[in-house]
Write a protein that holds these residues in place. Structure first.
Motif, short mmCIF file in Angstrom:
data_model
loop_
_atom_site.label_atom_id
_atom_site.label_comp_id
_atom_site.label_asym_id
_atom_site.label_seq_id
_atom_site.Cartn_x
_atom_site.Cartn_y
_atom_site.Cartn_z
N ILE A 209 47.51 11.48 38.50
CA ILE A 209 46.82 12.76 38.68
C ILE A 209 46.42 12.94 40.14
O ILE A 209 46.52 14.04 40.70
CB ILE A 209 45.58 12.84 37.76
CG1 ILE A 209 46.02 12.75 36.28
CG2 ILE A 209 44.80 14.13 38.02
CD1 ILE A 209 46.99 13.81 35.84
N ALA A 210 45.99 11.85 40.78
CA ALA A 210 45.62 11.92 42.20
C ALA A 210 46.82 12.27 43.08
O ALA A 210 46.68 13.01 44.07
CB ALA A 210 45.01 10.59 42.64
N LEU A 211 48.00 11.76 42.72
CA LEU A 211 49.21 12.12 43.47
C LEU A 211 49.47 13.63 43.38
O LEU A 211 49.85 14.27 44.37
CB LEU A 211 50.41 11.35 42.93
CG LEU A 211 50.50 9.86 43.24
CD1 LEU A 211 51.71 9.24 42.53
CD2 LEU A 211 50.59 9.62 44.74
N CYS A 212 49.26 14.18 42.18
CA CYS A 212 49.45 15.62 42.02
C CYS A 212 48.47 16.40 42.89
O CYS A 212 48.85 17.37 43.59
CB CYS A 212 49.26 16.01 40.55
SG CYS A 212 50.54 15.36 39.45
N HIS A 213 47.21 15.99 42.87
CA HIS A 213 46.20 16.69 43.67
C HIS A 213 46.51 16.57 45.15
O HIS A 213 46.34 17.52 45.92
CB HIS A 213 44.82 16.13 43.35
CG HIS A 213 44.35 16.44 41.97
ND1 HIS A 213 43.31 15.79 41.35
CD2 HIS A 213 44.81 17.35 41.06
CE1 HIS A 213 43.13 16.28 40.13
NE2 HIS A 213 44.04 17.23 39.93
N HIS A 214 47.00 15.38 45.56
CA HIS A 214 47.36 15.17 46.96
C HIS A 214 48.48 16.11 47.38
O HIS A 214 48.54 16.58 48.52
CB HIS A 214 47.78 13.72 47.18
CG HIS A 214 48.14 13.40 48.60
ND1 HIS A 214 47.19 13.29 49.60
CD2 HIS A 214 49.35 13.18 49.20
CE1 HIS A 214 47.80 13.02 50.74
NE2 HIS A 214 49.10 12.94 50.53
N ALA A 215 49.40 16.39 46.44
CA ALA A 215 50.53 17.28 46.73
C ALA A 215 50.15 18.75 46.58
O ALA A 215 50.97 19.63 46.87
CB ALA A 215 51.69 16.95 45.81
N GLY A 216 48.94 19.01 46.10
CA GLY A 216 48.50 20.39 45.92
C GLY A 216 49.09 21.07 44.71
O GLY A 216 49.22 22.30 44.68
N VAL A 217 49.45 20.27 43.68
CA VAL A 217 50.01 20.85 42.46
C VAL A 217 49.10 20.54 41.29
O VAL A 217 48.34 19.57 41.30
CB VAL A 217 51.43 20.31 42.19
CG1 VAL A 217 52.35 20.62 43.35
CG2 VAL A 217 51.41 18.81 41.91
N VAL A 218 49.16 21.40 40.27
CA VAL A 218 48.36 21.22 39.06
C VAL A 218 49.21 20.50 38.02
O VAL A 218 50.28 21.00 37.63
CB VAL A 218 47.89 22.58 38.51
CG1 VAL A 218 47.10 22.37 37.21
CG2 VAL A 218 47.04 23.30 39.54
N PRO A 219 48.81 19.30 37.59
CA PRO A 219 49.64 18.55 36.62
C PRO A 219 49.64 19.21 35.25
O PRO A 219 48.64 19.75 34.79
CB PRO A 219 48.95 17.18 36.57
CG PRO A 219 47.53 17.44 36.97
CD PRO A 219 47.59 18.56 37.97
N ARG A 220 50.81 19.18 34.62
CA ARG A 220 50.95 19.64 33.23
C ARG A 220 51.37 18.43 32.39
O ARG A 220 52.34 17.75 32.73
CB ARG A 220 52.01 20.73 33.12
CG ARG A 220 51.65 22.04 33.81
CD ARG A 220 52.80 23.03 33.74
NE ARG A 220 53.95 22.59 34.53
CZ ARG A 220 55.22 22.73 34.16
NH1 ARG A 220 55.52 23.26 32.98
NH2 ARG A 220 56.19 22.32 34.96
N ILE A 221 50.63 18.15 31.33
CA ILE A 221 50.92 16.98 30.50
C ILE A 221 51.88 17.38 29.39
O ILE A 221 51.59 18.24 28.56
CB ILE A 221 49.62 16.39 29.89
CG1 ILE A 221 48.57 16.20 30.98
CG2 ILE A 221 49.93 15.08 29.18
CD1 ILE A 221 49.00 15.32 32.12
#
Length: 291
Positions: A209-221
């Motif tokens: 989840i932190a990788l997603c936030h670092h990339a500026g994207v919202v994760p979808r599960i």
């Protein structure tokens, strides 16, 4: 009865004379004679009878020699066990590891350990929980853990064993799978994610989840799974992409393609109790090149 006295009796029986046994035992003949007389007095039996110029065990003596030979052999075996244990050559070694760990250097190290520690009872246990592996080392269930995210605890000693990239495993037909080049972190926003449940591996879940936030994207599960095999099966079924260690390529799951994630890496640690590590743990560390 002292082991020393049993050794005297066996030596006299094997040499056939007090003088011969005394030389073998590096004692004077009077000293050995006195010890034998004292033992016979305590037992209230004659252990030897004269035959010609020598001695032969009586019936009672034969019974003692048989028992003494066994006892002395067991005592020597016990000393050998102690010496081997002190050198990390015998005993039981229990190692727990995450699924990805067995695909790296751990596999080759276990092969060498089976040869170099042939007298050791080597126990292996796969685990899907970093927290359980670290806690198991602390409470003595495991001697060693091979894991990505060890618990932060001063009672645990850790050494980095190896590093590898994190990889995005994709359905083979997905647009992102058309190239094998490393994928940017922003790719995590282009596909639902197949993750470990947070209650199973909170640190692994939070890392992705932190990788997603670092990339500026919202994760979808897209889905969750409790093992790497399950995650990859869900990927193959089209539920989304899974971010796990690159070594899982070794599983060669049909219907799955892999792209390394740019700028990411995961680390496998060897973990053991910091206080008074056992000789077996030290031996295994040496075999692993982490002494």
């Amino acid at each position: 009865m002292e082991l020393r006295l049993l050794g005297y009796v066996v030596a006299i029986a094997e040499e056939g004379t007090i003088s011969g046994a005394a030389r073998r035992l590096h004692l004077t003949q009077p000293t050995l004679s006195r010890q034998l007389r004292e033992l016979e007095r305590r037992l209230d039996v004659d252990l030897f009878a004269r035959k010609g110029r020598g001695l032969v065990p009586t019936v009672a003596g034969q019974a003692l020699v048989r028992r003494a030979t066994t006892v002395l052999a067991e005592a020597e075996a016990a000393l050998d066990d102690v010496r081997l244990a002190a050198r990390g050559m015998t005993g039981r070694l229990t190692i727990t590891f995450a699924g990805s760990g067995i695909n790296g250097p751990l596999c080759q190290t276990l092969g060498r350990a089976r040869t170099e520690l042939a007298g050791v009872d080597l126990r292996l246990e796969e685990s899907f929980s970093d927290a359980d592996m670290s806690q198991g080392v602390l409470d003595g269930r495991y001697d060693l853990a091979v894991q990505r995210l060890p618990m932060r605890d001063a009672r645990l000693a850790t050494r980095v064993w190896w590093r590898e990239p994190l990889t995005l495993f994709l359905p083979a037909g997905h647009a992102l799978a058309r190239t094998g080049e490393p994928a940017p972190l922003t790719a995590l926003g282009e596909i639902p994610l197949v993750l470990w449940p947070r209650e199973v591996s909170a640190r692994s879940y939070d890392e992705i989840i932190a990788l997603c936030h670092h990339a500026g994207v919202v994760p979808r599960i897209g889905a969750e799974g409790h093992s790497a095999q399950t995650l990859l099966a869900l990927v193959a079924a089209g539920f989304g992409g899974a971010v796990i260690a690159d070594s899982h390529r070794a599983l060669r799951r049909v219907g799955v393609a892999a792209r390394a994630l740019e700028g990411t890496a995961t680390t496998q640690h060897l973990v053991w109790r910091a206080e008074e590590p056992s000789p077996l743990v030290e031996r295994f560390r040496a075999i692993a090149g982490l002494a």
